[in-house]
Design an enzyme around this catalytic site. Structure first.
Site, short mmCIF file in Angstrom:
data_model
loop_
_atom_site.label_atom_id
_atom_site.label_comp_id
_atom_site.label_asym_id
_atom_site.label_seq_id
_atom_site.Cartn_x
_atom_site.Cartn_y
_atom_site.Cartn_z
N HIS A 126 0.83 -1.23 0.00
CA HIS A 126 0.00 0.00 0.00
C HIS A 126 0.85 1.26 0.00
O HIS A 126 0.37 2.34 -0.34
CB HIS A 126 -0.98 -0.02 1.19
CG HIS A 126 -0.37 0.17 2.53
ND1 HIS A 126 -0.20 -0.88 3.44
CD2 HIS A 126 0.12 1.27 3.16
CE1 HIS A 126 0.37 -0.41 4.54
NE2 HIS A 126 0.57 0.89 4.39
N ASP A 182 -0.48 -7.60 0.81
CA ASP A 182 0.11 -6.28 1.08
C ASP A 182 1.64 -6.37 1.16
O ASP A 182 2.27 -5.80 2.06
CB ASP A 182 -0.48 -5.68 2.36
CG ASP A 182 -0.28 -4.17 2.42
OD1 ASP A 182 -0.43 -3.59 3.50
OD2 ASP A 182 0.06 -3.55 1.36
N GLY A 196 4.15 5.50 8.76
CA GLY A 196 5.57 5.54 8.42
C GLY A 196 6.28 4.31 8.94
O GLY A 196 7.31 3.92 8.43
N ASN A 197 5.66 3.70 9.91
CA ASN A 197 6.21 2.43 10.36
C ASN A 197 5.81 1.28 9.43
O ASN A 197 6.38 0.19 9.50
CB ASN A 197 5.74 2.10 11.78
CG ASN A 197 6.62 2.75 12.84
OD1 ASN A 197 6.19 3.64 13.57
ND2 ASN A 197 7.87 2.29 12.91
N SER A 198 4.85 1.55 8.61
CA SER A 198 4.36 0.55 7.66
C SER A 198 5.53 0.00 6.85
O SER A 198 6.36 0.75 6.36
CB SER A 198 3.35 1.14 6.70
OG SER A 198 2.11 1.21 7.32
#
Lengths: 191, 371
Positions: B188, B218, B289-291
């Site tokens: 994503h 994902d 942002g940790n994604s």
């Protein structure tokens, strides 16, 4: 100043319509008149008109036989031309006084008045003759101006004999007199 | 005696062509006959006029001839005006007209200016008013300027804040799975992105391309394609094929801001949101942002990819189970180019304390940005 003898001779020549005398007078005076006219709002055509009229004044004065020239021809010519030109300017509403001094001018009012009278008469006659129409005009001019005799006129105009020409001339003359005197009497009564 | 004859006789009498006795006879006739006398007088006048006319006419024409002759011979000036004399002549002829025209122009000008002066409003009081007004306008303008400046400042600060995200609309974290530059991140993060850049914790930027995306799981595989990137022989961590036990302590490294951030937690459940078997639940403080960041167990093995967090409750996040990284790589390996891709399952940082592990690992965790 007494007119010099050669000037007197010139005037006599003028009175007798001597071409040489007229030429001399013309040559001696034209440039003076021309510069007068041109320096006072005139053109060279104006100068020619005025000068020739002046010479006619002089001519008629001489021919009338009463002329006593008590100044030089130049002075007289200058005075008349100046006078005539001023009159012309006044008629055209372009009057401007010539800057020249008056020293060499003689009184010419009477001459000019007489000239103007003759001018009107001349114009009347001219008008009358032009109103005649042909052949009357040529016939009368041949007899009264060119002074030809009736035989020649009869031949030139194709009349069978001088009597016929005379009769024709008489009729023409009567018409001319009638026209002229009609104008002449009107003109005089106007005055 | 008919009229023709009579007139001829009169003319002869006037011209003096009669013989003395005939003349005497005619003069007697004149005295007795008033009509004839009248005719004589009249005709005398007429012939005089006619003579004058003739003389003057012929004299005039002779004068014209003389004029032409003399001009041709150059004895009198032929006034064909040239050059300066023409100018002088024209000036003399028209100076009166010119003077009048000039005066009229001057008078008109003066009149108009006088009218304008009279009709124009008297300026003094109004001018002062205007000055005050101008002063007011000035102040207003200054105020407006200040407002505009403030707005500008705001816009500028906004811009500064937004700058990165304007250039790169999405950002997240990714980590190397192979020293040759293969990265794993969330699908994503780079969805709809054309250009992707990755930054290491030293701030170095590398361009990357997407090799594979799996929107269902994902997972996205990236490859750094940049001259500045140097291959790394081996990674300090391995990737676990199994899910750890519940309550196992885990930690993650990520870029919720421009610096790498460490955070730690525990494995809450072996399944994800609503029993999703693809992922597992973590109890960890995670931010945007940790994604895409790696989830390590205490041995320094990657057990998952941090992907989502629960919006309703704090400290609840979900990670994609690491075994699916192998699935993705296996699919990718179908293409012969990626045959050499090798995933390590052994971690070299095993047995180190957290600080030492992070020290070794942090160089291989990248910030991922896509436009």
């Amino acid at each position: 100043m007494k007119p010099q003898t050669d000037e007197k001779a010139l005037l006599e020549g003028l009175a007798n319509n001597d071409k040489k005398a007229v030429e001399t007078i013309y040559k001696d005076n034209f440039n003076m008149v021309q510069s007068l006219i041109i320096n006072n709002n005139g053109s060279s055509d104006d100068a020619k008109d005025i000068f020739q009229e002046t010479i006619i004044v002089l001519y008629e004065k001489v021919r009338s036989g009463t002329f006593e020239l008590n100044c030089q021809i130049k002075t007289f010519v200058y005075s008349v031309s100046r006078r005539l030109w001023l009159k012309r300017l006044q008629q055209q509403n372009r009057y401007s006084s010539p800057g020249d001094s008056m020293e060499n001018v003689v009184a010419v009012d009477e001459d000019i008045e007489a000239h103007e009278q003759r001018n009107t008469e001349f114009e009347m006659m001219e008008k009358a003759i032009n109103n005649l129409g042909e052949p009357c005009k040529s016939l009368l001019e041949a007899y009264y101006l060119q002074k030809l005799n009736m035989q020649v006129i009869a031949a030139n105009f194709g009349y069978t004999n001088a009597d016929n020409a005379k009769n024709q001339k008489y009729k023409c003359l009567m018409r001319l007199k009638k026209i002229f005197f009609a104008h002449y009497k009107n003109g005089n009564s106007d005055e | 005696m008919n009229d023709t004859k009579l007139l001829e006789t009169v003319e002869r009498y006037i011209r003096g062509e009669m013989k003395p006795d005939e003349r005497l006879h005619f003069e007697n006739l004149r005295k007795t006959n008033a009509e004839i006398d009248q005719l004589v007088v009249e005709h005398t006048l007429f012939l005089q006029q006619l003579n004058h006319y003739g003389e003057r006419k012929s004299f005039k024409s002779s004068l014209n001839d003389i004029h032409t002759d003399l001009t041709e011979q150059g004895k009198i000036d032929s006034m064909r005006l040239k050059g300066r004399s023409k100018v002088v002549y024209l000036w003399k002829r028209y100076k009166r007209v010119a003077t009048i025209a000039a005066s009229i122009a001057g008078i008109t000008t003066l009149t108009i200016s006088a009218l304008v002066w009279m009709l124009s409003p008297k300026p003094t009081d109004n001018l002062q008013g205007l000055n005050r007004e101008l002063e007011g306008i000035k102040k207003e303008q200054q105020n407006q300027k200040a407002v505009v400046n403030n707005l500008k400042d705001q816009i500028n600060t906004d811009k500064k804040a937004e700058r990165k995200s304007i250039q790169f609309k999405s950002g997240g974290t990714g980590f190397l799975i192979d020293g040759k530059g293969y990265l794993v991140t969330n699908a994503h993060i780079i969805r709809n992105s054309i250009n992707i850049a990755v930054f290491n914790n030293k701030g170095e930027e590398f361009n990357a391309v997407v090799l594979k995306t799996d929107n269902v799981k994902d997972i996205a595989i990236l490859k750094i394609e940049d001259k500045g990137y140097k291959s790394i022989a081996s990674l300090p961590y391995g990737i676990s094929k199994t899910v750890s036990d519940v309550a196992e302590p885990i930690y993650t490294l990520g870029y919720p801001r421009n610096d790498i951030v460490y955070s730690e937690g525990y494995l809450s459940a072996r399944t994800g949101f609503n029993g999703d078997t693809l992922s597992c639940q973590l109890g960890i403080a995670a931010n945007r942002g940790n994604s895409g960041g790696p989830v390590f167990n205490h041995n320094g093995e990657v057990i998952g990819i941090l992907s989502t967090k629960e919006t309703e409750s704090e400290g609840v996040a979900f990670a994609i189970q690491s075994k699916y990284i192998f699935d993705a790589i296996d699919q990718l390996k179908k293409d012969t180019i990626y045959q050499s891709l090798k995933l390590s399952s052994k971690s070299s940082v095993r047995g180190m304390n957290k600080q030492q592990q992070v020290q070794k690992i942090q160089d291989y965790v990248f910030m991922v940005k896509g436009d």
